[in-house]
Design a protein around this motif. Structure first.
Motif, PDB file in Angstrom:
ATOM      1  N   TYR A 195      68.749  47.249  24.334  1.00 39.39           N
ATOM      2  CA  TYR A 195      68.456  48.216  23.285  1.00 39.39           C
ATOM      3  C   TYR A 195      69.268  49.494  23.487  1.00 39.39           C
ATOM      4  CZ  TYR A 195      64.678  44.967  22.463  1.00 39.39           C
ATOM      5  OH  TYR A 195      63.967  43.815  22.212  1.00 39.39           O
ATOM      6  N   ASP A 196      69.477  50.212  22.373  1.00 37.04           N
ATOM      7  CA  ASP A 196      70.279  51.435  22.429  1.00 37.04           C
ATOM      8  C   ASP A 196      69.625  52.518  23.271  1.00 37.04           C
ATOM      9  OD1 ASP A 196      72.250  50.335  20.836  1.00 37.04           O
ATOM     10  OD2 ASP A 196      71.440  51.164  18.982  1.00 37.04           O
ATOM     11  N   ASP A 197      68.309  52.577  23.266  1.00 36.69           N
ATOM     12  CA  ASP A 197      67.596  53.545  24.093  1.00 36.69           C
ATOM     13  C   ASP A 197      66.239  52.960  24.485  1.00 36.69           C
ATOM     14  OD1 ASP A 197      65.545  54.331  22.062  1.00 36.69           O
ATOM     15  OD2 ASP A 197      67.250  55.247  21.051  1.00 36.69           O
ATOM     16  N   THR A 198      65.586  53.623  25.420  1.00 35.61           N
ATOM     17  CA  THR A 198      64.345  53.081  25.962  1.00 35.61           C
ATOM     18  C   THR A 198      63.203  53.153  24.957  1.00 35.61           C
ATOM     19  OG1 THR A 198      65.075  53.697  28.174  1.00 35.61           O
ATOM     20  CG2 THR A 198      62.757  53.193  27.922  1.00 35.61           C
ATOM     21  N   SER A 199      63.233  54.135  24.061  1.00 36.40           N
ATOM     22  CA  SER A 199      62.196  54.204  23.029  1.00 36.40           C
ATOM     23  C   SER A 199      62.255  52.978  22.120  1.00 36.40           C
ATOM     24  CB  SER A 199      62.345  55.482  22.207  1.00 36.40           C
ATOM     25  OG  SER A 199      61.964  56.613  22.962  1.00 36.40           O
ATOM     26  N   LYS A 200      63.461  52.517  21.815  1.00 37.68           N
ATOM     27  CA  LYS A 200      63.599  51.316  20.987  1.00 37.68           C
ATOM     28  C   LYS A 200      63.125  50.080  21.751  1.00 37.68           C
ATOM     29  CE  LYS A 200      67.282  53.072  18.019  1.00 37.68           C
ATOM     30  NZ  LYS A 200      68.701  52.956  17.601  1.00 37.68           N
ATOM     31  N   ALA A 201      63.366  50.074  23.056  1.00 37.62           N
ATOM     32  CA  ALA A 201      62.844  48.972  23.873  1.00 37.62           C
ATOM     33  C   ALA A 201      61.320  48.998  23.853  1.00 37.62           C
ATOM     34  CB  ALA A 201      63.370  49.090  25.303  1.00 37.62           C
ATOM     35  N   GLY A 202      60.758  50.192  23.934  1.00 34.68           N
ATOM     36  CA  GLY A 202      59.313  50.330  23.883  1.00 34.68           C
ATOM     37  C   GLY A 202      58.737  49.860  22.558  1.00 34.68           C
ATOM     38  N   GLN A 203      59.448  50.145  21.462  1.00 32.84           N
ATOM     39  CA  GLN A 203      58.984  49.692  20.151  1.00 32.84           C
ATOM     40  C   GLN A 203      59.025  48.173  20.046  1.00 32.84           C
ATOM     41  OE1 GLN A 203      57.655  51.811  17.733  1.00 32.84           O
ATOM     42  NE2 GLN A 203      56.989  49.823  16.970  1.00 32.84           N
ATOM     43  N   ALA A 204      60.061  47.567  20.667  1.00 29.86           N
ATOM     44  CA  ALA A 204      60.149  46.107  20.685  1.00 29.86           C
ATOM     45  C   ALA A 204      58.971  45.511  21.443  1.00 29.86           C
ATOM     46  CB  ALA A 204      61.468  45.672  21.314  1.00 29.86           C
ATOM     47  N   LEU A 205      58.572  46.169  22.523  1.00 31.00           N
ATOM     48  CA  LEU A 205      57.403  45.709  23.270  1.00 31.00           C
ATOM     49  C   LEU A 205      56.142  45.852  22.419  1.00 31.00           C
ATOM     50  CD1 LEU A 205      55.962  44.767  25.853  1.00 31.00           C
ATOM     51  CD2 LEU A 205      55.925  47.164  26.602  1.00 31.00           C
ATOM     52  N   GLN A 206      56.012  46.985  21.762  1.00 38.27           N
ATOM     53  CA  GLN A 206      54.844  47.208  20.909  1.00 38.27           C
ATOM     54  C   GLN A 206      54.741  46.132  19.827  1.00 38.27           C
ATOM     55  OE1 GLN A 206      52.610  50.599  20.941  1.00 38.27           O
ATOM     56  NE2 GLN A 206      51.636  48.617  20.746  1.00 38.27           N
ATOM     57  N   ASN A 207      55.903  45.711  19.310  1.00 41.30           N
ATOM     58  CA  ASN A 207      55.937  44.692  18.254  1.00 41.30           C
ATOM     59  C   ASN A 207      55.916  43.267  18.814  1.00 41.30           C
ATOM     60  OD1 ASN A 207      56.099  46.746  16.346  1.00 41.30           O
ATOM     61  ND2 ASN A 207      58.335  46.685  16.248  1.00 41.30           N
ATOM     62  N   LYS A 208      55.803  43.158  20.132  1.00 39.40           N
ATOM     63  CA  LYS A 208      55.733  41.873  20.838  1.00 39.40           C
ATOM     64  C   LYS A 208      56.987  41.009  20.646  1.00 39.40           C
ATOM     65  CE  LYS A 208      50.710  41.808  21.027  1.00 39.40           C
ATOM     66  NZ  LYS A 208      49.468  41.018  20.892  1.00 39.40           N
ATOM     67  N   GLN A 209      58.124  41.725  20.517  1.00 40.52           N
ATOM     68  CA  GLN A 209      59.406  41.030  20.472  1.00 40.52           C
ATOM     69  C   GLN A 209      59.887  40.688  21.884  1.00 40.52           C
ATOM     70  OE1 GLN A 209      61.521  44.037  18.346  1.00 40.52           O
ATOM     71  NE2 GLN A 209      60.972  43.232  16.320  1.00 40.52           N
ATOM     72  N   VAL A 210      59.344  41.397  22.858  1.00 42.54           N
ATOM     73  CA  VAL A 210      59.583  41.098  24.272  1.00 42.54           C
ATOM     74  C   VAL A 210      58.235  41.094  24.979  1.00 42.54           C
ATOM     75  CG1 VAL A 210      61.946  42.007  24.405  1.00 42.54           C
ATOM     76  CG2 VAL A 210      59.999  43.553  24.779  1.00 42.54           C
ATOM     77  N   ASP A 211      58.192  40.450  26.138  1.00 44.25           N
ATOM     78  CA  ASP A 211      56.956  40.419  26.921  1.00 44.25           C
ATOM     79  C   ASP A 211      56.791  41.671  27.776  1.00 44.25           C
ATOM     80  OD1 ASP A 211      56.142  37.767  26.126  1.00 44.25           O
ATOM     81  OD2 ASP A 211      57.754  37.004  27.401  1.00 44.25           O
ATOM     82  N   ALA A 212      57.914  42.226  28.204  1.00 47.02           N
ATOM     83  CA  ALA A 212      57.874  43.398  29.073  1.00 47.02           C
ATOM     84  C   ALA A 212      59.227  44.092  29.016  1.00 47.02           C
ATOM     85  CB  ALA A 212      57.550  42.994  30.514  1.00 47.02           C
ATOM     86  N   ILE A 213      59.238  45.375  29.354  1.00 42.82           N
ATOM     87  CA  ILE A 213      60.495  46.105  29.456  1.00 42.82           C
ATOM     88  C   ILE A 213      60.589  46.741  30.835  1.00 42.82           C
ATOM     89  CG2 ILE A 213      60.671  46.546  26.985  1.00 42.82           C
ATOM     90  CD1 ILE A 213      59.703  49.404  27.515  1.00 42.82           C
ATOM     91  N   VAL A 214      61.810  47.056  31.230  1.00 45.45           N
ATOM     92  CA  VAL A 214      62.071  47.703  32.510  1.00 45.45           C
ATOM     93  C   VAL A 214      62.611  49.103  32.240  1.00 45.45           C
ATOM     94  CG1 VAL A 214      63.315  47.574  34.703  1.00 45.45           C
ATOM     95  CG2 VAL A 214      62.579  45.467  33.564  1.00 45.45           C
ATOM     96  N   ALA A 215      62.061  50.087  32.923  1.00 44.47           N
ATOM     97  CA  ALA A 215      62.510  51.474  32.808  1.00 44.47           C
ATOM     98  C   ALA A 215      62.239  52.163  34.134  1.00 44.47           C
ATOM     99  CB  ALA A 215      61.766  52.191  31.681  1.00 44.47           C
ATOM    100  N   ASP A 216      62.894  53.303  34.360  1.00 43.30           N
ATOM    101  CA  ASP A 216      62.566  54.023  35.585  1.00 43.30           C
ATOM    102  C   ASP A 216      61.129  54.527  35.502  1.00 43.30           C
ATOM    103  OD1 ASP A 216      62.559  56.968  34.682  1.00 43.30           O
ATOM    104  OD2 ASP A 216      64.538  56.321  34.029  1.00 43.30           O
ATOM    105  N   LEU A 217      60.519  54.730  36.652  1.00 44.44           N
ATOM    106  CA  LEU A 217      59.087  55.030  36.702  1.00 44.44           C
ATOM    107  C   LEU A 217      58.702  56.288  35.933  1.00 44.44           C
ATOM    108  CD1 LEU A 217      56.341  54.124  37.753  1.00 44.44           C
ATOM    109  CD2 LEU A 217      56.804  55.367  39.874  1.00 44.44           C
TER     110      LEU A 217
END
Length: 292
Positions: A195-217
């Protein structure tokens, strides 16, 4: 603490700026003090001779509001929370008592710009980078961020206790980050989504397009508290590839105080204080388990 809707939105906007900055691409990372200033000897750093903005006082800045677990109750003066505790520990190494520390408010986006500062240093989860170091000084790093797995509380992967438990998960991460590189340690059976940024990765998780995302703590703390409804930090792990996000105290560019601040941070690192404070305010306080 109760805040108005307008102030709450402003706070989220400010923290979003911090989020974007904290998730700097790996190509912009610098593993040490990007200021280029060497450490002094602490014996040379007497309060009476230090080039502080107010004689006899160490002026420390941070943002408002100041979020947990970095601070507690939006009150940097209480010494609670990881960054408040670090600031007072640095002050102690430099010979200042707690009563000689004065806190001031400064916006994240404001202080990373070039120019003279009205504080001695700012502590606010600033990722050290060569690009930023063109405008400001950074101390030696006081925190190296681990990577975190974020999922939804109702996910079948919410109970994972090891990286191996995540092999079957569909994972996502921001492009060109340590987080994306760190997915190699999990060796998932399907290629990660990028994803272009981590917020978009988070939105994908919220929409259940992925099972989990990785980000710094630090980013994981923000996402699960402000962006992802029902988000859960499954655990953290140390990356073995790529550059870790490292936080440094921010000072004016070319500050004569930087070598002494470096010496203080280096001493806190070598005597184990930083590890102790991290365990107290980040590891135990947030109950994020380590994944191996």
């Amino acid at each position: 603490m109760t805040i108005s809707t307008s102030r709450g939105l402003a706070a989220i906007a400010v923290l979003a700026l911090a989020l974007t900055a904290a998730c700097a691409p790996t190509s912009d990372s610098d593993g040490g003090s990007a200021s280029g200033a060497a450490s002094a000897s602490l014996s040379e750093c007497e309060p009476a001779t230090l080039p502080v903005v107010a004689k006899g006082t160490l002026t420390v800045a941070t943002d408002d509001p100041a979020y947990e677990p970095w601070f507690s109750d939006n009150d940097p003066t209480n010494g609670k929370g990881f960054e408040s505790a670090v600031a007072y520990a640095v002050a102690d190494k430099l010979g200042f008592t707690k009563n000689q520390v004065k806190w001031t408010k400064a916006g994240f986006n404001q202080v990373i710009q070039p120019g003279k500062k009205n504080f001695d240093f700012d502590i606010n989860q600033f990722s050290i980078s060569a690009q930023r170091a063109k405008a400001v000084d950074f101390s030696s790093p006081y925190y190296s961020a681990s990577q975190a797995i974020i999922t939804l509380a109702d996910s079948p992967f919410a109970g994972a206790t090891s990286l191996a438990d995540l092999k079957g998960a569909k994972l996502g991460a921001q492009i060109a980050t340590t987080s994306l590189t760190a997915i190699d340690q999990i060796a998932p059976t399907t290629a990660p989504l990028v994803y272009d940024d981590t917020s978009k990765a988070g939105q994908a998780l919220q929409n259940k397009q992925v099972d989990a995302i990785v980000a710094d703590l630090p980013t994981a703390y923000y996402l699960t508290s402000a962006e992802i409804t029902g988000g859960k930090i499954v655990g953290e792990f140390q990356p073995t590839k790529g550059e870790q996000e490292r936080f440094g105290l921010l000072l004016s560019k070319g500050s004569a105080l930087t070598p002494c601040v470096n010496a203080a941070v280096d001493s806190l690192n070598s005597d184990g204080t930083l590890t102790d404070l991290q365990n107290e305010w980040l590891t135990r306080a947030t109950s994020v388990p380590e994944l191996k």
